[in-house]
Design a protein around this motif. Structure first.
Motif, PDB file in Angstrom:
ATOM      1  N   ASP A   3       0.901  -1.251  -0.007  1.00 21.84           N
ATOM      2  CA  ASP A   3       0.237  -0.159  -0.217  1.00 21.84           C
ATOM      3  C   ASP A   3       1.271   1.553   0.212  1.00 21.84           C
ATOM      4  O   ASP A   3       1.547   1.301   0.418  1.00 21.84           O
ATOM      5  CB  ASP A   3      -0.744  -0.001   0.943  1.00 21.84           C
ATOM      6  CG  ASP A   3      -1.793   0.889   1.243  1.00 21.84           C
ATOM      7  OD1 ASP A   3      -1.519   1.639   0.169  1.00 21.84           O
ATOM      8  OD2 ASP A   3      -2.485   1.556   2.124  1.00 21.84           O
ATOM      9  N   GLY A   4       0.599   2.168  -1.219  1.00 18.34           N
ATOM     10  CA  GLY A   4       1.228   3.263  -1.194  1.00 18.34           C
ATOM     11  C   GLY A   4       2.583   3.387  -2.090  1.00 18.34           C
ATOM     12  O   GLY A   4       3.690   3.675  -2.312  1.00 18.34           O
ATOM     13  N   ARG A 259       6.531   1.733   6.374  1.00 14.13           N
ATOM     14  CA  ARG A 259       6.023   1.532   7.974  1.00 14.13           C
ATOM     15  C   ARG A 259       5.682   2.508   8.700  1.00 14.13           C
ATOM     16  O   ARG A 259       4.525   1.993  10.220  1.00 14.13           O
ATOM     17  CB  ARG A 259       6.939   0.759   8.005  1.00 14.13           C
ATOM     18  CG  ARG A 259       7.136  -1.281   6.964  1.00 14.13           C
ATOM     19  CD  ARG A 259       8.469  -1.579   7.643  1.00 14.13           C
ATOM     20  NE  ARG A 259       9.739  -1.307   8.299  1.00 14.13           N
ATOM     21  CZ  ARG A 259      11.017  -0.992   7.306  1.00 14.13           C
ATOM     22  NH1 ARG A 259      10.576  -1.479   5.767  1.00 14.13           N
ATOM     23  NH2 ARG A 259      12.208  -0.440   6.950  1.00 14.13           N
ATOM     24  N   ARG A 260       6.267   3.211   8.919  1.00  9.34           N
ATOM     25  CA  ARG A 260       6.161   4.023   9.816  1.00  9.34           C
ATOM     26  C   ARG A 260       4.393   5.423   9.810  1.00  9.34           C
ATOM     27  O   ARG A 260       3.997   5.637  10.920  1.00  9.34           O
ATOM     28  CB  ARG A 260       6.906   5.511   9.797  1.00  9.34           C
ATOM     29  CG  ARG A 260       6.812   6.375  10.415  1.00  9.34           C
ATOM     30  CD  ARG A 260       8.227   7.058  10.581  1.00  9.34           C
ATOM     31  NE  ARG A 260       7.796   9.023  11.511  1.00  9.34           N
ATOM     32  CZ  ARG A 260       8.589   9.408  11.379  1.00  9.34           C
ATOM     33  NH1 ARG A 260      10.221   9.301  11.329  1.00  9.34           N
ATOM     34  NH2 ARG A 260       8.910  10.883  12.035  1.00  9.34           N
ATOM     35  N   LEU A 261       3.868   5.559   8.718  1.00  3.84           N
ATOM     36  CA  LEU A 261       2.921   5.754   8.894  1.00  3.84           C
ATOM     37  C   LEU A 261       1.869   5.075   8.112  1.00  3.84           C
ATOM     38  O   LEU A 261       0.530   5.975   8.529  1.00  3.84           O
ATOM     39  CB  LEU A 261       3.560   7.137   7.068  1.00  3.84           C
ATOM     40  CG  LEU A 261       4.643   8.700   8.037  1.00  3.84           C
ATOM     41  CD1 LEU A 261       4.749   9.231   6.282  1.00  3.84           C
ATOM     42  CD2 LEU A 261       4.005   9.481   8.820  1.00  3.84           C
ATOM     43  N   LEU A 262       2.268   4.446   6.783  1.00  2.84           N
ATOM     44  CA  LEU A 262       0.542   4.110   7.195  1.00  2.84           C
ATOM     45  C   LEU A 262       0.372   2.621   7.738  1.00  2.84           C
ATOM     46  O   LEU A 262       1.228   1.521   8.268  1.00  2.84           O
ATOM     47  CB  LEU A 262       1.048   3.318   5.520  1.00  2.84           C
ATOM     48  CG  LEU A 262       1.117   3.960   4.273  1.00  2.84           C
ATOM     49  CD1 LEU A 262       1.375   3.824   3.761  1.00  2.84           C
ATOM     50  CD2 LEU A 262      -0.082   5.881   4.885  1.00  2.84           C
ATOM     51  N   PRO A 263      -0.930   2.530   8.124  1.00  4.87           N
ATOM     52  CA  PRO A 263      -1.921   1.333   8.840  1.00  4.87           C
ATOM     53  C   PRO A 263      -1.334   0.074   8.144  1.00  4.87           C
ATOM     54  O   PRO A 263      -1.267   0.445   7.265  1.00  4.87           O
ATOM     55  CB  PRO A 263      -2.851   1.935   9.227  1.00  4.87           C
ATOM     56  CG  PRO A 263      -3.065   2.860   7.937  1.00  4.87           C
ATOM     57  CD  PRO A 263      -2.034   2.867   7.322  1.00  4.87           C
TER      58      PRO A 263
END
Length: 263
Positions: A3-4, A259-263
């Motif tokens: 994702d992303g 990894r830091r910002l997206l669930p």
């Protein structure tokens, strides 16, 4: 795919939309921003160039001020790209929550990261270009070489913007960036041949300097400023190294930010 994370060729149009958002905001502060990126390297250029130039007859067959000018152009570009990709990008991500707001739109994290990369490179190109014009007006840069110098400046800005992105992905506060400047940017400024010839350094440091992107930016800019062309080998090595140092850090930063910002 995760994702992303979208291949850059598909994200470029959306990344440019984010780039435009930053440009519209920056336009309100354009004058002080340009002055900040322009005055400091110009002072270095004429302060060091005229001061040390009065003590040094010639460096590599040319007046010291002429020798210094391409180094200052590269130095200004590196600093502008680093500051924009570190402090401004981190502010938009962590403090202002601009990234969080943008990610509620159809734009992805890839679009945002690539947009930040392109925007930092743009700011760096403007800074390096401004110093180039001043140097050209002072007769330190061949006028016909300016378009080629700007191409090198743009590549340099892109490289240093990309190198800064992993620091944004890791940082918890602005203080973290002091390590990057103290341990990487400042030493590289003195080991790249920007202010004095690499031949003045011990052999091990000369070998180490060949791995530094600023060394290769200076190696391209110096002959261009003098009105000649860089050797093909110099050009090829610089393009390959700076290309790798653009792509690889950007990909790593994107994965870390995912990894830091997206669930």
């Amino acid at each position: 795919m995760a994702d992303g994370i979208v291949p850059p060729r598909f994200a470029l149009r959306r990344a440019l939309a984010y780039w435009r958002r930053n440009a519209l905001v920056w336009r309100k502060l354009m004058v002080p921003s340009l002055l900040g990126n322009f005055i400091d390297p110009t002072l270095y250029l004429f302060g060091l160039g005229l001061g040390l130039g009065a003590l040094i007859a010639e460096v590599e067959g040319q007046p010291y001020l002429h020798f210094l000018a391409p180094g200052i152009i590269a130095y200004a570009t590196m600093n502008a790209a680093s500051f924009e990709a570190l402090y401004s990008a981190f502010s938009r991500m962590h403090v202002q929550k601009t990234w969080e707001a943008v990610l509620t739109t159809p734009l992805t994290l890839t679009d945002v990261v690539l947009g930040e990369l392109l925007w930092a490179a743009t700011k760096a190109t403007l800074a390096g270009g401004a110093v180039t014009l001043v140097a050209a007006a002072a007769g330190l840069v061949a006028l016909a070489a300016i378009p080629f110098i700007l191409l090198v400046v743009a590549l340099t800005g892109l490289t240093f913007a990309a190198l800064a992105l992993p620091m944004v992905a890791l940082a918890k506060s602005y203080d973290f960036f002091l390590y990057y400047f103290t341990l990487f940017i400042t030493p590289m400024s003195f080991l790249s041949g920007a202010f004095f010839p690499l031949t003045q350094l011990p052999a091990p440091l000369v070998a180490f300097a060949q791995a530094l992107p600023l060394t290769h930016a200076v190696a391209l800019l110096r002959p261009l400023a003098a009105g000649s062309s860089p050797a093909f080998t110099t050009l090829a090595v610089a393009v390959v190294l700076m290309g790798l140092l653009t792509v690889l850090p950007t990909r790593w930063a994107l994965r870390r930010l995912t990894r830091r910002l997206l669930p």
